[in-house]
Enzyme design. Structure first.
Site, mmCIF file in Angstrom:
data_model
loop_
_atom_site.group_PDB
_atom_site.id
_atom_site.type_symbol
_atom_site.label_atom_id
_atom_site.label_comp_id
_atom_site.label_asym_id
_atom_site.label_seq_id
_atom_site.Cartn_x
_atom_site.Cartn_y
_atom_site.Cartn_z
ATOM 1 N N THR A 138 0.893 -1.461 -0.462
ATOM 2 C CA THR A 138 -0.023 -0.201 0.428
ATOM 3 C C THR A 138 0.718 1.309 0.027
ATOM 4 O O THR A 138 1.864 1.116 0.932
ATOM 5 C CB THR A 138 -0.923 0.022 1.192
ATOM 6 O OG1 THR A 138 -1.462 -1.159 1.054
ATOM 7 C CG2 THR A 138 -1.600 1.442 1.042
ATOM 8 N N GLU A 179 10.292 -3.462 -2.017
ATOM 9 C CA GLU A 179 10.844 -4.116 -0.903
ATOM 10 C C GLU A 179 11.570 -5.073 -1.185
ATOM 11 O O GLU A 179 11.852 -5.844 -2.443
ATOM 12 C CB GLU A 179 9.627 -5.090 -0.088
ATOM 13 C CG GLU A 179 8.486 -4.516 0.523
ATOM 14 C CD GLU A 179 7.787 -5.297 0.736
ATOM 15 O OE1 GLU A 179 7.143 -6.169 -0.052
ATOM 16 O OE2 GLU A 179 6.497 -4.683 1.878
ATOM 17 N N ASN A 203 7.692 -11.424 1.607
ATOM 18 C CA ASN A 203 6.627 -11.446 1.347
ATOM 19 C C ASN A 203 5.695 -13.706 1.501
ATOM 20 O O ASN A 203 4.423 -13.747 1.941
ATOM 21 C CB ASN A 203 6.119 -11.204 -0.728
ATOM 22 C CG ASN A 203 5.867 -9.498 -0.133
ATOM 23 O OD1 ASN A 203 4.587 -8.648 0.154
ATOM 24 N ND2 ASN A 203 6.535 -9.063 -0.603
#
Lengths: 214, 218
Positions: free
Chosen positions: B1, B88, B213
């Protein structure tokens, strides 16, 4: 770090290198508090799953500010997105933005929407402004409702921490992060017409990033 | 997000401010990608206090509006790039510049298509011009393949739609050095002689992205 338990120094997170495009402006400190009329704060409200990095932020304006927004076009829109879209439908101005990190309040149904309304109303009461002038942003784990009790009980300290100083903007920029490795905050000063004007902002984001906002 | 909060002390009419913010978002946050996943929560809220005492902006065509728009674009682009830079597991920011398209929107679509490709090649420090050309090709924008030009930093890899001999070691070193300093890899693409140009930003796909993740449960 601050003596106040739970308020972790914003030095706990490095700031991103800001790659600002060239133009007739100069970068100044202050992020969201650089522009006149704005205050901000970021504190630890016990919302994150682990660690004590700040996780609750508030940005306020001393006057009714002209308000605009852009929102995900993902149909499974989170409760705060539905709430803000409704607010900007019925109101042209805003006075505050509350941001929580830890739970996204997405895919949480009617109960999640109600949580958003309650948090917004609580901020409005503390700031003595209309409920429909408080906007909300959330980020974190999808499917989890906000830790509402922890959030509501942290609001008085959050409001008391509001400051127009750069520290307010810096702590707010840390408090909105999730998997980010750096905080993201910037402000510039320029001339519009014959008046010196400032534009500032903060952002977060590191994963699940492919915005399609409208 | 991604979340964003923008503030200014300029004075702007609501409908003008909302159009300016929409335009800036389309040139910044809507032009970044890390993993192709559009979040349920992406939001930008922008507040204008008018506390600077500036004259109220009530027309998009005014020079005041254009000055403020340029400034708002810069702030949002600076923040959007920092999000892609901090993707990430990323080791570098990838900035794609597309020129020669029919208009800004078409150039933006091509640029984002290239940024959205996993382009694991960048993480492998492989100057894989073929994958870049492929991502341009599936963007959904029509152009003459004989106009396609691709360069990586200062190294020209394709011109007039033809692959060129190039110094593979130098190109790979360019990618490696960017990764070592968490710097920026520039991919410049031209698709013709049109006036449309735009940028998009992404980052390289690394093993760490998958690891981060794999452990982030709903």
């Amino acid at each position: 770090s601050s003596a106040d338990a739970g308020v972790v120094s914003v030095k706990s997170m490095p700031a991103a290198p800001i790659l600002l495009p060239e133009g007739p402006w100069k970068q100044i400190p202050g992020g969201v508090t650089a522009a006149k009329g704005f205050k901000a704060a970021g504190i630890y409200g016990g919302l994150r799953a682990k660690g004590e990095k700040p996780d609750l932020a508030l940005v306020t304006c001393d006057v009714d500010a002209t308000a605009a927004g852009a929102f995900t076009t993902n149909l499974v829109a989170a409760a705060p997105v539905l709430y803000c879209r409704h607010i900007l439908d019925i109101s042209e101005t805003g006075r505050a933005v509350l941001i929580n990190a830890g739970q996204a309040n997405a895919a949480t149904g009617d109960a999640g929407y109600q949580d958003t309304v309650e948090c917004s109303n609580a901020v409005a009461q503390l700031l003595h402004v209309r409920p429909e002038s408080v906007l909300i942003e959330s980020t974190g784990v999808i499917g989890q409702r906000i830790k509402k009790e922890a959030l509501l009980s942290s609001l008085p300290k959050l409001v008391a921490s509001l400051t127009s100083a750069t520290e307010g903007a810096d702590s707010a920029a840390v408090a909105i992060t999730t998997t980010d490795l750096v905080s993201k905050s910037i402000a510039v000063e320029t001339e519009v017409g014959a008046t010196v004007v400032r534009v500032g902002g903060m952002a977060k984001g590191s994963g699940m990033i492919h915005p399609n906002m409208a | 997000t991604m979340l964003g909060v923008m503030t200014t002390d300029a004075s702007v009419a609501t409908n003008i401010w909302r159009e300016m913010v929409r335009k800036s978002v389309s040139r910044s946050f809507n032009q970044i990608t890390v993993d192709g996943d559009t979040s349920t929560n992406d939001t930008v809220i922008a507040l204008a206090s008018g506390a600077s005492g500036s004259t109220k902006i009530s027309s998009l065509e005014s020079s005041d509006a254009q000055q403020l728009q340029a400034c708002l674009d810069a702030v949002m682009q600076g923040l959007a790039k920092s999000i892609a830079w901090d993707g990430e597991g990323a080791t570098c920011l990838i900035e794609i510049t597309v020129s020669g398209a029919s208009n800004e929107a078409e150039a933006a679509k091509i640029a984002r298509s290239v940024a959205s490709s996993s382009l694991a090649a960048v993480y492998g420090r492989d100057p894989n011009w073929g994958r870049i050309a492929c991502a341009v090709g599936y963007a959904g924008i029509h152009f003459n393949i004989n106009d396609l030009r691709v360069s990586l930093g200062d190294i020209l890899l394709m011109n007039n739609g033809q692959p060129l001999p190039f110094d593979r070691y130098a190109a790979s070193t360019y990618l490696k050095e960017a990764g070592q300093i968490h710097g920026t890899v520039n991919i410049d693409i031209s698709v013709g002689n049109g006036h449309g140009s735009s940028k998009a930003w992404g980052c390289d796909l690394s093993y760490d992205y998958v690891k981060i993740n794999a452990e982030y449960t709903t």
